[in-house]
Scaffold this active site. Sequence first.
Site, PDB file in Angstrom:
ATOM      1  N   LYS A  86       0.854  -1.183   0.000  1.00  0.00           N
ATOM      2  CA  LYS A  86       0.000   0.000   0.000  1.00  0.00           C
ATOM      3  C   LYS A  86       0.889   1.231   0.000  1.00  0.00           C
ATOM      4  O   LYS A  86       1.916   1.266   0.698  1.00  0.00           O
ATOM      5  CB  LYS A  86      -0.903  -0.025   1.240  1.00  0.00           C
ATOM      6  CG  LYS A  86      -1.911   1.116   1.314  1.00  0.00           C
ATOM      7  CD  LYS A  86      -2.832   0.963   2.521  1.00  0.00           C
ATOM      8  CE  LYS A  86      -3.841   2.095   2.604  1.00  0.00           C
ATOM      9  NZ  LYS A  86      -4.775   1.921   3.743  1.00  0.00           N
ATOM     10  N   SER A 108     -10.169  -0.300   6.969  1.00  0.00           N
ATOM     11  CA  SER A 108      -9.542  -0.141   5.654  1.00  0.00           C
ATOM     12  C   SER A 108      -8.849  -1.377   5.101  1.00  0.00           C
ATOM     13  O   SER A 108      -8.391  -1.364   3.959  1.00  0.00           O
ATOM     14  CB  SER A 108      -8.541   1.023   5.684  1.00  0.00           C
ATOM     15  OG  SER A 108      -9.226   2.242   5.757  1.00  0.00           O
ATOM     16  N   SER A 138      -9.715   2.176   2.841  1.00  0.00           N
ATOM     17  CA  SER A 138      -8.802   2.914   1.986  1.00  0.00           C
ATOM     18  C   SER A 138      -7.808   2.019   1.236  1.00  0.00           C
ATOM     19  O   SER A 138      -7.160   2.465   0.293  1.00  0.00           O
ATOM     20  CB  SER A 138      -8.028   3.936   2.831  1.00  0.00           C
ATOM     21  OG  SER A 138      -7.206   3.270   3.789  1.00  0.00           O
TER      22      SER A 138
END
Length: 492
Positions: free
Chosen positions: A79, A178, A154
Site C-alpha cells: 500500500k 480499511s 482505503s
Amino acid sequence: MTDLHRLSVRELAEGLGQAQFSSRELTQHYLNRIDKIDAQVKSYVTVTHEQALAQADAADALRQAGNAGFLTGVPLAHKDIFCTKGIKTTAGSKMLDNFISPYNATVVEKANAAGLVTLGKLNMDEFAMGSTSESSYFGATCNPWALDRVPGGSSGGSAAAVAADLAPFATGTDTGGSIRQPASFCGLTGLKPTYGRVSRFGMIAYASSLDQGGPMARSAEDCAYLMNVMAGHDAKDSTSVKKDVDDYVANLNATALKGLRIGIPKQYFNVAGLDAEVKARVEESLKKLEEMGAVLVEIDLSMTESYVPTYYLIAPAEASSNLSRYDGVRYGYRCENPVDLMDLYKRSRSEGFGAEVQRRILIGTYALSAGYYDAYYVKAQKVRRLIQQDFLKAFENVDVIAAPSAPTTAYKIGADLTPVEMYLGDIYTLAVNLAGLPAINAPVGLDSNNLPVGLQLIGNYWSESQLLSIVHQYQQDTTFHTQRAAIAEENA
C-alpha cells in the site's frame, strides 16, 4: 508456466524451492499481467519493474547458494502509505506526489529481509481517509469483480491487485476498516491485527491511536505467511508491543472449532441499511461454522450506536494534528508564487489536500478547539473506553464475535452518497479500531449481482492466530475464497 498467478503463496514458495520456476520468471509473469490488465483496474500507483527484477535475481542467487528462506523470491505489493527508500510514497495525495522517502518503513524492511520481491506501490484513498479509493489524487481504483464498482477503501488498491491476480498478497492498513471492508468488497481474506502487533514506523499517519498494518490475500493461509513477516516488536515505534509473536502458519489448525463460542450481537443484525443478501450470506456462513462444531451465542453490545460519532471525532482530531506537518515549507506540495508565509500555508494546504481530507481536518480542528475540546474530544475518548469495556464484557462469555464486514456489497463508482452515508457504511468495522482489537474478513459468498460478501470475526487481544485458524478451517470446507473476479478469469 502461464498460470503462476493461480497458485497460493505456499505453492509459489514450494515451486521456487523445487526450482520449478525462478523468482525472475515469477516476477516477470506478474509484471506482464500488471502491464496487460492494470490499466483497467488502476490498482498500482507505481510499478517498480527494474527494482523488482533486481530483487528477483538476488533471490534466485540466494536460492542457488542455499541461503534462501521459505518465502524468498515470492512477489508482493505495498500500500502506498508505507515508506519505500528510493521509490515514491504518495499516500494517494497531491501533497506527496513527489515525495521519495530516504528510508524504508519497518514493514517494508521486514519484507525485504524475508526475500520478498516488491512489485510496486498500490493506490489508496488520500491519506487513508475514505471507504472507496475514489479520493486518491491518482484517480479511482476499480473493483475487479465489476469495473464500474468501488473496491472499498482505503486499501482499495491492495484489494484490487490481489483480486485481479496482480499480486499474490499485499500489505494494507486499517484505521476504521480499511483492510476488512475492501477485502469484503473484493472477495479476499484480510486481517487487522491487535493495535501494536505490527510496527507503524514509516507508515504515514492518519490517526495514530487507530492505525494498524496488516495482510491482504486470497486465503487465511496466505495471510498467515505475510503476518509471520509483518508482526513483531519494533523499538522505532513507541506503540509497538513487546510480546512474543506466534507462528501463524504453524497454528492454522490449532483452534478447535468444536465448542468454539461465537457471539452474535443482536444490535449488528438489526442495523438500518443492512442489505438482505449480505445478511443472508453471513447467516449461512455462521450456520456452516455451527455445523463444524461452533456454538452461536446471542450477545448484547449496547454501545453500537456510539461507534460512528465517537470514531468521527477521534480520527479527524488525530488527523488534524498529524497532517499539520504538511505546510509547504519542509516537504510536500508547495504552491507557486505565495504572497507571504500565511498565503504559502493556506494555498499549499488548500491545493495539496483533497476535499475529504480537508473535511476531516476541519472536523478535527473544530473538535480540538479551545471552546469545544471537553465537549467533543474528551467526551469521545470517554465513550471510547466504554466501547472497549463493552467488548471485554462480551469476551467473558464468547471466544469471538461475528458480524458482517460491511452492510452492503460494493457500490457504483461515483455513487451519490453524502459523507454521513459513507461514514455509516463503516458501522461494523470502526469499533474494532477504537478498542484496539484484532479482526478478520473472510469471503462467504456472492450476492445476486455476483459481488462478494464478507464475514467479519472479531477476536480478543492478541488472538490473531485464533482468527486465522478459524477462517482457515472454514476455507478447507468451502470454496468461496477460491472464486475469482471476472477480470482475473478473463485473463487467466
